[in-house]
Write a protein that holds these residues in place. Structure first.
Motif: not given
Length: 66
Positions: A14-21, A5-9, A32-41, A28-30
């Protein structure tokens, strides 16, 4: 914990752009950004590549908390 989240800001992305990429849903990206779930390596590496940062910049060290 991650700093997605900090790096995106910082980069004004936007999280929507990252999700698309990433080919992931916004929810899912949200999570990750809110630290509710951690992405796989592999996903974390993809995020770092897309954001053009070192993967280390996306990770918060647990050593500081001990």
């Amino acid at each position: 914990m991650n700093r997605i989240k900090e790096v995106l800001e910082q980069k004004g992305i936007k999280q929507t752009w990252l999700a698309e990429k990433l080919g992931k849903s916004y929810n899912m990206v949200n999570a990750y950004a809110q630290n509710r779930q951690q992405p796989r390596l592999e996903t974390l590496m993809d995020i770092a590549n897309i954001l053009d940062v070192d993967v280390k910049e996306l990770i918060i060290s647990n050593k500081d908390q001990q």
